[in-house]
Write an enzyme that holds these catalytic residues in place. Structure first.
Site, PDB file in Angstrom:
ATOM      1  N   CYS A 129       0.837  -1.208   0.000  1.00 49.96           N
ATOM      2  CA  CYS A 129       0.000   0.000   0.000  1.00 49.96           C
ATOM      3  C   CYS A 129       0.875   1.262   0.000  1.00 49.96           C
ATOM      4  O   CYS A 129       1.529   1.526  -1.000  1.00 49.96           O
ATOM      5  CB  CYS A 129      -1.010  -0.060   1.135  1.00 49.96           C
ATOM      6  SG  CYS A 129      -2.421   1.010   0.787  1.00 49.96           S
ATOM      7  N   HIS A 137      -3.385  -4.701   1.588  1.00 52.68           N
ATOM      8  CA  HIS A 137      -2.800  -4.977   2.915  1.00 52.68           C
ATOM      9  C   HIS A 137      -2.874  -6.467   3.261  1.00 52.68           C
ATOM     10  O   HIS A 137      -3.792  -6.886   3.972  1.00 52.68           O
ATOM     11  CB  HIS A 137      -3.579  -4.216   3.996  1.00 52.68           C
ATOM     12  CG  HIS A 137      -3.292  -2.757   4.075  1.00 52.68           C
ATOM     13  ND1 HIS A 137      -2.440  -2.202   5.002  1.00 52.68           N
ATOM     14  CD2 HIS A 137      -3.763  -1.724   3.344  1.00 52.68           C
ATOM     15  CE1 HIS A 137      -2.397  -0.891   4.851  1.00 52.68           C
ATOM     16  NE2 HIS A 137      -3.198  -0.569   3.849  1.00 52.68           N
ATOM     17  N   GLU A 172      -1.289  -8.067   5.397  1.00 54.66           N
ATOM     18  CA  GLU A 172      -1.078  -8.284   6.840  1.00 54.66           C
ATOM     19  C   GLU A 172      -2.366  -8.115   7.642  1.00 54.66           C
ATOM     20  O   GLU A 172      -2.385  -8.416   8.828  1.00 54.66           O
ATOM     21  CB  GLU A 172       0.027  -7.344   7.350  1.00 54.66           C
ATOM     22  CG  GLU A 172      -0.374  -5.892   7.582  1.00 54.66           C
ATOM     23  CD  GLU A 172      -0.645  -5.076   6.311  1.00 54.66           C
ATOM     24  OE1 GLU A 172      -0.553  -5.625   5.194  1.00 54.66           O
ATOM     25  OE2 GLU A 172      -0.972  -3.878   6.453  1.00 54.66           O
TER      26      GLU A 172
HETATM   27  N1  GLN Z   1      -3.368   6.700   0.909  1.00 51.52           N
HETATM   28  C1  GLN Z   1      -2.116   6.359   1.517  1.00 51.52           C
HETATM   29  C2  GLN Z   1      -0.976   7.130   0.858  1.00 51.52           C
HETATM   30  O1  GLN Z   1      -1.155   7.716  -0.161  1.00 51.52           O
HETATM   31  C3  GLN Z   1      -1.844   4.881   1.438  1.00 51.52           C
HETATM   32  C4  GLN Z   1      -2.899   4.159   2.225  1.00 51.52           C
HETATM   33  C5  GLN Z   1      -2.431   2.908   2.885  1.00 51.52           C
HETATM   34  O2  GLN Z   1      -1.250   2.614   2.986  1.00 51.52           O
HETATM   35  N2  GLN Z   1      -3.394   2.180   3.393  1.00 51.52           N
HETATM   36  O3  GLN Z   1       0.098   7.152   1.375  1.00 51.52           O
END
Ligand code: GLN
Length: 184
Positions: free
Chosen positions: A71, A163, A165
């Site tokens: 992410c 994610h 995890e």
């Molecule tokens: N929206 C976050 C970002 O741009 C990422 C979101 C996440 O890691 N769940 O950094």
């Protein structure tokens, strides 16, 4: 330093692997692999610089250290970002758009097909997730969801826009640990 690092550590321990938290360059000495968690990529990127971690991580990654960005972590390992030049590691030849799923559906879970993990679909949790919009030659696309790429590998580097995890399914962590074992 920020984000879902405890959950990653817990998943690794369930796989029978040790996990330590990295906050300063010396912490990198003893590791065999690195996970960059989800969270807030601008914060993590800034802290990586403030704590002097960017350069040593880049050096180790170029030397073959397996690195898995999830992410926000996938944003941090991307060479190219749409509409942002925030500080990052920029290791992988991918183009990533932050917060790509809009406000209405900013978090959701879907079952996705990830052929390298077997036939059983994987429960992918997306939280204000980025989308990989382009993967250059040399980057293997391991999974897609709708019009976006959600999991890629480039040699020792792995990135997921979701994610892993936050679910009980350990298959993606195990896949990463196999990358680590292959290197050794
Ligand atoms: N929206 C976050 C970002 O741009 C990422 C979101 C996440 O890691 N769940 O950094």
């Amino acid at each position: 330093m920020q984000g879902a690092f405890r959950e990653h550590a817990a998943a690794l321990r369930k796989c029978g692997c040790d996990a330590v938290e990295i906050r300063k360059p010396a912490d990198l000495e003893a590791i065999d692999a690195l996970i960059i968690p989800g969270g807030e990529s601008t914060t993590i990127g800034k802290l990586l610089n403030d704590y002097g971690l960017t350069e040593p991580i880049l050096a180790k990654a170029r030397d073959g250290l397996p690195v898995f960005g999830t992410c926000a972590g996938a944003i941090l390992v991307a060479k190219e970002l749409v509409d942002s030049d925030q500080p990052r590691l920029g290791l992988m030849d991918i183009k990533v758009r932050r917060n790509a799923y809009g406000r209405q559906v900013d978090s959701f879970e879907v079952e996705v097909e990830i052929p390298v993990l077997g036939k059983e679909p994987f429960p992918a949790v997306f939280i204000r997730a980025p989308r990989i919009e382009d993967a250059r030659p040399g980057v293997e696309v391991l999974a897609r969801y709708r019009e976006g790429i959600i999991l890629v590998r480039q040699g020792n580097l792995l990135a997921a826009t979701f994610h892993p995890e936050l679910t009980e399914d350990l298959r993606l962590h195990r896949y990463f640990l196999r990358m680590v074992a292959e290197r050794q």
